[in-house]
Design a protein around this motif. Sequence first.
Motif, mmCIF file in Angstrom:
data_model
loop_
_atom_site.group_PDB
_atom_site.id
_atom_site.type_symbol
_atom_site.label_atom_id
_atom_site.label_comp_id
_atom_site.label_asym_id
_atom_site.label_seq_id
_atom_site.Cartn_x
_atom_site.Cartn_y
_atom_site.Cartn_z
ATOM 1 N N THR A 85 0.831 -1.231 0.018
ATOM 2 C CA THR A 85 0.001 0.027 -0.042
ATOM 3 C C THR A 85 1.105 1.307 0.010
ATOM 4 O OG1 THR A 85 -1.894 -1.143 1.307
ATOM 5 C CG2 THR A 85 -1.899 1.191 1.420
ATOM 6 N N VAL A 86 1.978 1.267 0.779
ATOM 7 C CA VAL A 86 2.770 2.426 0.678
ATOM 8 C C VAL A 86 3.318 2.507 -0.522
ATOM 9 C CG1 VAL A 86 4.984 3.302 2.116
ATOM 10 C CG2 VAL A 86 3.146 2.276 3.442
ATOM 11 N N ALA A 87 4.025 1.591 -0.856
ATOM 12 C CA ALA A 87 4.624 1.575 -2.536
ATOM 13 C C ALA A 87 3.567 2.203 -3.446
ATOM 14 C CB ALA A 87 5.306 0.387 -2.906
ATOM 15 N N LEU A 88 2.159 1.848 -3.567
ATOM 16 C CA LEU A 88 1.283 2.267 -4.256
ATOM 17 C C LEU A 88 1.087 3.879 -4.180
ATOM 18 C CD1 LEU A 88 -1.365 -0.531 -4.497
ATOM 19 C CD2 LEU A 88 0.027 0.150 -6.088
ATOM 20 N N LEU A 89 0.878 4.207 -2.952
ATOM 21 C CA LEU A 89 0.854 5.554 -2.615
ATOM 22 C C LEU A 89 2.071 6.309 -2.946
ATOM 23 C CD1 LEU A 89 -0.684 5.309 1.163
ATOM 24 C CD2 LEU A 89 -1.886 6.058 -1.003
ATOM 25 N N MET A 90 3.307 6.115 -2.679
ATOM 26 C CA MET A 90 4.414 6.924 -3.042
ATOM 27 C C MET A 90 4.299 6.947 -4.885
ATOM 28 S SD MET A 90 7.436 5.602 -0.840
ATOM 29 C CE MET A 90 8.411 6.955 -1.442
ATOM 30 N N ARG A 91 3.879 5.651 -5.588
ATOM 31 C CA ARG A 91 3.805 5.867 -7.054
ATOM 32 C C ARG A 91 2.820 6.990 -7.446
ATOM 33 N NH1 ARG A 91 5.210 0.325 -7.134
ATOM 34 N NH2 ARG A 91 3.115 -0.234 -7.107
ATOM 35 N N PHE A 92 1.720 6.853 -6.733
ATOM 36 C CA PHE A 92 0.546 7.772 -7.018
ATOM 37 C C PHE A 92 0.968 9.217 -6.704
ATOM 38 C CE2 PHE A 92 -2.994 10.427 -5.621
ATOM 39 C CZ PHE A 92 -3.767 10.248 -6.780
ATOM 40 N N TYR A 93 1.814 9.470 -5.669
ATOM 41 C CA TYR A 93 2.234 10.753 -5.365
ATOM 42 C C TYR A 93 3.322 11.055 -6.217
ATOM 43 C CZ TYR A 93 4.658 14.394 -2.727
ATOM 44 O OH TYR A 93 5.072 15.676 -2.297
ATOM 45 N N GLU A 94 4.279 10.417 -6.720
ATOM 46 C CA GLU A 94 5.105 10.737 -7.865
ATOM 47 C C GLU A 94 4.597 11.120 -9.179
ATOM 48 O OE1 GLU A 94 7.874 7.456 -7.501
ATOM 49 O OE2 GLU A 94 8.871 8.061 -5.649
ATOM 50 N N SER A 95 3.749 10.253 -9.626
ATOM 51 C CA SER A 95 2.958 10.816 -10.906
ATOM 52 C C SER A 95 2.160 11.887 -10.704
ATOM 53 C CB SER A 95 2.227 9.465 -11.090
ATOM 54 O OG SER A 95 1.027 9.342 -10.183
ATOM 55 N N ALA A 96 1.331 12.096 -9.662
ATOM 56 C CA ALA A 96 0.674 13.331 -9.537
ATOM 57 C C ALA A 96 1.518 14.639 -9.635
ATOM 58 C CB ALA A 96 -0.112 13.340 -8.196
ATOM 59 N N LEU A 97 2.596 14.661 -8.880
ATOM 60 C CA LEU A 97 3.666 15.392 -8.833
ATOM 61 C C LEU A 97 4.098 15.818 -10.176
ATOM 62 C CD1 LEU A 97 6.087 15.198 -5.671
ATOM 63 C CD2 LEU A 97 4.293 16.992 -6.132
ATOM 64 N N SER A 98 4.522 14.800 -11.157
ATOM 65 C CA SER A 98 4.779 15.033 -12.433
ATOM 66 C C SER A 98 3.848 15.678 -13.301
ATOM 67 C CB SER A 98 5.528 13.721 -13.116
ATOM 68 O OG SER A 98 4.273 12.710 -13.087
ATOM 69 N N GLU A 99 2.700 15.197 -13.123
ATOM 70 C CA GLU A 99 1.496 15.639 -13.877
ATOM 71 C C GLU A 99 1.165 17.290 -13.623
ATOM 72 O OE1 GLU A 99 -1.554 13.070 -13.485
ATOM 73 O OE2 GLU A 99 -0.600 11.367 -14.562
ATOM 74 N N MET A 100 1.411 17.367 -12.286
ATOM 75 C CA MET A 100 0.994 18.744 -11.739
ATOM 76 C C MET A 100 2.163 19.769 -11.928
ATOM 77 S SD MET A 100 -1.299 17.733 -8.610
ATOM 78 C CE MET A 100 -1.456 19.408 -8.167
ATOM 79 N N GLY A 101 3.193 19.517 -12.657
ATOM 80 C CA GLY A 101 4.405 20.113 -12.585
ATOM 81 C C GLY A 101 4.205 21.445 -13.380
ATOM 82 N N VAL A 102 3.551 21.507 -14.442
ATOM 83 C CA VAL A 102 3.147 22.622 -15.285
ATOM 84 C C VAL A 102 2.182 23.511 -14.479
ATOM 85 C CG1 VAL A 102 2.460 23.601 -17.130
ATOM 86 C CG2 VAL A 102 3.787 21.598 -17.234
ATOM 87 N N GLY A 103 1.088 22.902 -13.957
ATOM 88 C CA GLY A 103 0.199 23.664 -13.172
ATOM 89 C C GLY A 103 0.871 24.434 -12.025
ATOM 90 N N ALA A 104 1.569 23.721 -11.220
ATOM 91 C CA ALA A 104 2.381 24.236 -10.063
ATOM 92 C C ALA A 104 3.156 25.552 -10.484
ATOM 93 C CB ALA A 104 2.959 23.200 -9.262
ATOM 94 N N ARG A 105 3.760 25.358 -11.441
ATOM 95 C CA ARG A 105 4.644 26.500 -11.931
ATOM 96 C C ARG A 105 3.703 27.630 -12.097
ATOM 97 N NH1 ARG A 105 7.843 22.277 -14.282
ATOM 98 N NH2 ARG A 105 6.711 22.584 -16.248
ATOM 99 N N GLU A 106 2.608 27.511 -12.811
ATOM 100 C CA GLU A 106 1.739 28.600 -13.266
ATOM 101 C C GLU A 106 1.196 29.145 -11.914
ATOM 102 O OE1 GLU A 106 -1.223 26.800 -15.834
ATOM 103 O OE2 GLU A 106 0.160 26.682 -17.464
ATOM 104 N N ALA A 107 0.618 28.062 -11.022
ATOM 105 C CA ALA A 107 0.220 28.485 -9.505
ATOM 106 C C ALA A 107 1.219 29.447 -8.793
ATOM 107 C CB ALA A 107 -0.085 27.437 -8.851
ATOM 108 N N ASP A 108 2.453 28.989 -8.978
ATOM 109 C CA ASP A 108 3.660 29.870 -8.239
ATOM 110 C C ASP A 108 3.575 31.331 -9.023
ATOM 111 O OD1 ASP A 108 4.125 27.860 -6.507
ATOM 112 O OD2 ASP A 108 5.680 27.056 -7.604
ATOM 113 N N GLY A 109 3.454 31.468 -10.342
ATOM 114 C CA GLY A 109 3.351 32.547 -10.847
ATOM 115 C C GLY A 109 2.425 33.522 -10.499
#
Length: 382
Positions: free
Chosen positions: A22-46
Amino acid sequence: PGYDRGRDLDFQSLELFWNDKTVALLMRFYESALSEMGVGAREADGSIAQVGEEQGVDDETVTSQSGEEVQNIGGDLQGGKTKMQVSASIQSLSATLMRDGIAVVRMEMTAASCKYEGAAQGSKTSGKLGNFVVVDLSREEGHFKEKLGLRDTSQSVVTFQSHRYVSGSEGYPGYDSMLVVEMSSTRFVYTRGFMEELRQYISEEPLIGSIMGMTASAVAESAKKAAGHHRRGQGLMKVKCRLVNPLVVLPADEGREEALVADLGEILLENRFEAGSEGRAEHFAVQVKAMNLREAGGSFLMENVDLALDGHRVLASSGATPQGPMVVEATVSDVLASVCQRQVALLLAISCANFLSSPPPRNPTEPLSPAAASPSPSPRRP
């Protein structure tokens, strides 16, 4: 109440089931979510930066304001204006490590508390831990399922006090900190199989492995810095520790009662600092009283062995005086051992089972002693 600022945190109980999958699945989900939200996060920071510019607030202003608040609190403590007290406690905290949904080990901490008191002259931190238990859940049967725990559960497993002093303040004792630790009698069962399984679980579980790795690196770096300061006569710590009869149990086989029990005796450790003709020196003493080795529920192989270590060294001064060599004097009492042929066989079986690479040179279905061959209604606890 005797202090100006106070915090009181009280937690009841928390039970955690740590499933590696379960922990491994949660970590993979977190990493994939971060990569997908990378562009949106940079826009939000701006967008946040743009709002800050419109309101006339920037990161430096926020950082400056936060720093000023911390400096104000620190200045109040140094100036004697503020006395602070923070206390925290937790009744029970347990974690069950699981592999593929199957419980492997359970660790539980009970009745833990800590209190911090800070003032201009220094600070004091004190606390206790009621008990810390480690239970092997990977085996359905066995005489040694509890691997670590108190021998007398009415006691606290450890109590401690830590003091920090401000150099030049009233009552400064000549050293910068002091640590007092007292540990009640605990029972530790060592088996190579369990320790290897626990090590493998931690190494394969990514989150626990990374946390422990970062913790070990931070501790090693802090210890390295502290050792360097200590050699230069800076950051000196007075230590006083007392360990009451820690017990180490070495089974020949977890399915049998046969084991050696090593009582490490009462262990005392203390140091002190003195000024002499050669400069300031540190003296330390280690005393171990009444060590013994016996069979579980049987006769002694060795008993009432005392050990003492006395040492000193000259500390380096702020000038050109180098640190002196450490001089240690060891004293051991008379060692009287009594070992029969059956006990020699038990020693060999335990060594092969826990320390050597080769298997025990005997049929595991055959007991080492007649007492072990007869069934027992309940396992004996040394």
